[in-house]
Design a protein around this motif. Structure first.
Motif, PDB file in Angstrom:
ATOM      1  N   VAL A 166     -44.933 -11.493 -50.347  1.00 28.62           N
ATOM      2  CA  VAL A 166     -43.787 -11.350 -51.083  1.00 28.62           C
ATOM      3  C   VAL A 166     -43.277  -9.893 -50.669  1.00 28.62           C
ATOM      4  CG1 VAL A 166     -42.721 -10.748 -53.260  1.00 28.62           C
ATOM      5  CG2 VAL A 166     -44.396 -12.375 -53.297  1.00 28.62           C
ATOM      6  N   CYS A 167     -42.035 -10.034 -50.013  1.00 28.76           N
ATOM      7  CA  CYS A 167     -41.455  -8.549 -49.585  1.00 28.76           C
ATOM      8  C   CYS A 167     -40.663  -7.683 -50.523  1.00 28.76           C
ATOM      9  CB  CYS A 167     -40.635  -8.887 -48.456  1.00 28.76           C
ATOM     10  SG  CYS A 167     -41.949  -9.740 -47.238  1.00 28.76           S
ATOM     11  N   GLY A 168     -40.745  -6.402 -50.655  1.00 34.13           N
ATOM     12  CA  GLY A 168     -39.868  -5.816 -51.597  1.00 34.13           C
ATOM     13  C   GLY A 168     -39.293  -4.592 -50.888  1.00 34.13           C
ATOM     14  N   PRO A 169     -38.677  -3.601 -51.533  1.00 32.95           N
ATOM     15  CA  PRO A 169     -38.030  -2.501 -50.864  1.00 32.95           C
ATOM     16  C   PRO A 169     -39.110  -1.644 -50.007  1.00 32.95           C
ATOM     17  CG  PRO A 169     -37.142  -2.581 -53.035  1.00 32.95           C
ATOM     18  CD  PRO A 169     -38.472  -3.636 -52.900  1.00 32.95           C
ATOM     19  N   ASP A 170     -40.357  -1.676 -50.333  1.00 28.96           N
ATOM     20  CA  ASP A 170     -41.146  -0.922 -49.615  1.00 28.96           C
ATOM     21  C   ASP A 170     -42.026  -1.633 -48.608  1.00 28.96           C
ATOM     22  OD1 ASP A 170     -40.526   1.257 -51.430  1.00 28.96           O
ATOM     23  OD2 ASP A 170     -41.904   0.581 -52.711  1.00 28.96           O
ATOM     24  N   GLY A 171     -41.686  -2.858 -48.435  1.00 25.94           N
ATOM     25  CA  GLY A 171     -42.463  -3.717 -47.378  1.00 25.94           C
ATOM     26  C   GLY A 171     -42.944  -5.159 -47.772  1.00 25.94           C
ATOM     27  N   SER A 199     -37.312 -14.118 -56.512  1.00 26.92           N
ATOM     28  CA  SER A 199     -37.862 -13.887 -55.236  1.00 26.92           C
ATOM     29  C   SER A 199     -37.120 -15.372 -54.458  1.00 26.92           C
ATOM     30  CB  SER A 199     -39.078 -14.239 -54.997  1.00 26.92           C
ATOM     31  OG  SER A 199     -39.748 -13.041 -55.683  1.00 26.92           O
ATOM     32  N   ILE A 200     -36.767 -14.837 -53.078  1.00 27.33           N
ATOM     33  CA  ILE A 200     -36.031 -15.886 -52.185  1.00 27.33           C
ATOM     34  C   ILE A 200     -36.760 -16.061 -50.908  1.00 27.33           C
ATOM     35  CG2 ILE A 200     -34.428 -13.910 -51.364  1.00 27.33           C
ATOM     36  CD1 ILE A 200     -32.460 -15.935 -50.730  1.00 27.33           C
ATOM     37  N   PRO A 201     -37.122 -17.452 -50.637  1.00 27.10           N
ATOM     38  CA  PRO A 201     -37.860 -17.320 -49.226  1.00 27.10           C
ATOM     39  C   PRO A 201     -37.148 -16.758 -48.171  1.00 27.10           C
ATOM     40  CG  PRO A 201     -37.674 -19.636 -50.464  1.00 27.10           C
ATOM     41  CD  PRO A 201     -36.749 -18.566 -51.142  1.00 27.10           C
ATOM     42  N   GLN A 202     -37.993 -15.949 -47.449  1.00 27.62           N
ATOM     43  CA  GLN A 202     -37.334 -15.295 -46.341  1.00 27.62           C
ATOM     44  C   GLN A 202     -36.505 -16.090 -45.179  1.00 27.62           C
ATOM     45  OE1 GLN A 202     -39.966 -12.343 -44.568  1.00 27.62           O
ATOM     46  NE2 GLN A 202     -38.306 -11.394 -43.352  1.00 27.62           N
ATOM     47  N   ILE A 223     -39.015 -12.670 -50.238  1.00 32.94           N
ATOM     48  CA  ILE A 223     -38.257 -11.318 -50.826  1.00 32.94           C
ATOM     49  C   ILE A 223     -38.209 -11.279 -52.084  1.00 32.94           C
ATOM     50  CG2 ILE A 223     -36.455  -9.639 -50.324  1.00 32.94           C
ATOM     51  CD1 ILE A 223     -38.043 -10.110 -47.809  1.00 32.94           C
ATOM     52  N   GLU A 224     -38.551 -10.053 -52.621  1.00 28.37           N
ATOM     53  CA  GLU A 224     -38.287  -9.904 -54.106  1.00 28.37           C
ATOM     54  C   GLU A 224     -36.889  -9.244 -54.197  1.00 28.37           C
ATOM     55  OE1 GLU A 224     -40.440  -7.639 -57.668  1.00 28.37           O
ATOM     56  OE2 GLU A 224     -41.391  -7.455 -55.779  1.00 28.37           O
ATOM     57  N   LEU A 225     -36.249  -9.764 -55.006  1.00 26.35           N
ATOM     58  CA  LEU A 225     -34.718  -9.165 -55.213  1.00 26.35           C
ATOM     59  C   LEU A 225     -34.630  -8.254 -56.194  1.00 26.35           C
ATOM     60  CD1 LEU A 225     -32.737 -12.268 -54.629  1.00 26.35           C
ATOM     61  CD2 LEU A 225     -33.150 -10.890 -53.039  1.00 26.35           C
ATOM     62  N   SER A 226     -33.680  -7.478 -56.521  1.00 27.13           N
ATOM     63  CA  SER A 226     -33.737  -6.445 -57.431  1.00 27.13           C
ATOM     64  C   SER A 226     -33.392  -7.017 -58.791  1.00 27.13           C
ATOM     65  CB  SER A 226     -32.507  -5.726 -57.436  1.00 27.13           C
ATOM     66  OG  SER A 226     -31.309  -6.083 -57.220  1.00 27.13           O
ATOM     67  N   ASP A 227     -33.030  -8.448 -59.280  1.00 21.32           N
ATOM     68  CA  ASP A 227     -33.045  -8.729 -60.251  1.00 21.32           C
ATOM     69  C   ASP A 227     -34.594  -9.675 -60.812  1.00 21.32           C
ATOM     70  OD1 ASP A 227     -33.163 -11.207 -58.683  1.00 21.32           O
ATOM     71  OD2 ASP A 227     -31.359 -11.962 -59.577  1.00 21.32           O
TER      72      ASP A 227
END
Length: 330
Positions: free
Chosen positions: A48-53, A89-92, A82-86
């Protein structure tokens, strides 16, 4: 390095085509043993990817660590995500359906069979019914669906959403995007917020909007898009634009990654030759390494598969730095 990446590509194609990624690898015909490749890295299982990687989801192995397809248990391309701000998560990796028609069932079916679990469509593509039909007959649950409302659509946004849900044969979509900019941006955005509140979409975002236009939406409603989808490739890469999006908690998503890249650029050719892969594979791998959501599109089964396998290609920091030097050459 050449031999390792060639073997990894062969491993990926064999186990994905035979549908044995989470099993022992023996199908009675190929006598193929996944464990014999235990020294090769499998990238992306459960990340899972967020703003910090990027990092492993709960219960998953570390991205980029050495393992086998069997050890990740990852039988599709739902991860990395990718972890979204809400909080969703969305598959990259996604599959784009622009220019696919109602007669292109086979292309979407091939994408689902390959393991894509993120499908991108739109009302103006006029293929939502096809997407809904193929998804409905696939027997798959949990496929991430993005659709879009175009500002030239004269219907009320609630009507557009109702029609999309009916065509897609779902009760709600995962992502609803404002497809392009117009003088109706704020009005449409308010209506999109209402549809989200009704539970018709999990997330809302935009496509092809500038930072100023996004700020206008935020200032008017207090609600920021969680994603901006725009044309993104190595030749159109604008790090300042991406940074501005991320400062606002907005995930960048790139469409037309191959069309937005000069595949003959020496930087790409050099990396592709070093890894013994096609230049197009390097483009997909670069998006993944940068943490960008990417939605390549093809109607050809072999290219659909190769785009997916490319998402698991390992790029070194040196490769990424070399490719970053291509910024804005087109």
């Amino acid at each position: 390095m050449l031999d390792e990446n060639r073997e990894r590509a062969q491993l990926a194609e064999m186990i994905w085509i035979t549908g044995r990624a989470a099993h022992s690898g023996y199908d009675g015909e190929m006598n193929f043993d996944v464990e014999s490749f235990s020294g090769l890295p499998v990238i992306g299982g459960g990340d899972v990817c967020g703003p910090d990687g990027c990092g492993p989801a709960e219960g998953a192995g570390t991205a980029g660590s050495t393992g086998t397809a069997e050890s990740t248990g990852d039988a599709d391309f739902a991860h990395p995500a990718i972890e979204l701000s809400d909080g969703t998560s969305i598959p990259q990796l996604g599959f784009g359906t622009w220019r696919l028609t109602e007669r292109d069932d086979d292309a979407l079916a091939a994408a689902l069979e390959t393991g894509y679990r993120h499908i991108d469509t739109a009302t103006v593509y006029k293929n939502e019914e096809m997407v809904g039909r193929v998804l409905g007959s696939s027997g798959l649950d949990g496929v991430y669906i993005t659709t879009k409302i175009h500002p030239t659509d004269e219907r009320e946004p609630a009507e557009v959403m109702a029609a999309s849900l009916e065509a897609l044969q779902v009760e709600r979509v995962n992502m609803w995007l404002l497809h392009n900019t117009s003088d109706r941006n704020v009005d449409i955005w308010r209506a999109m917020i209402e549809e989200q509140e009704k539970g018709h979409t999990a997330s809302i975002g935009v496509s092809n909007l500038s930072i100023a236009e996004i700020d206008e939406l935020i200032d008017a409603t207090g609600v920021a898009p969680v994603m901006n989808q725009f044309r993104l490739g190595l030749s159109l890469h604008d790090p300042e634009f991406v940074a501005a999006l991320r400062e606002r908690g907005i995930a960048p998503e790139g469409y037309s990654p191959l069309r937005a890249t000069n595949l003959d650029d020496p930087h790409i050719i050099d990396v592709a030759q070093n890894l013994d892969v096609d230049p197009a594979d390097v483009v997909i791998a670069w998006h993944m390494a940068k943490g960008y959501i990417v939605i390549p599109k093809s109607a050809t089964a072999s290219r659909i598969r190769s785009n997916a396998y490319a998402s698991r290609l390992t790029l070194s920091e040196q490769h990424i730095a070399q490719l970053d030097r291509m910024e804005r050459t087109a």
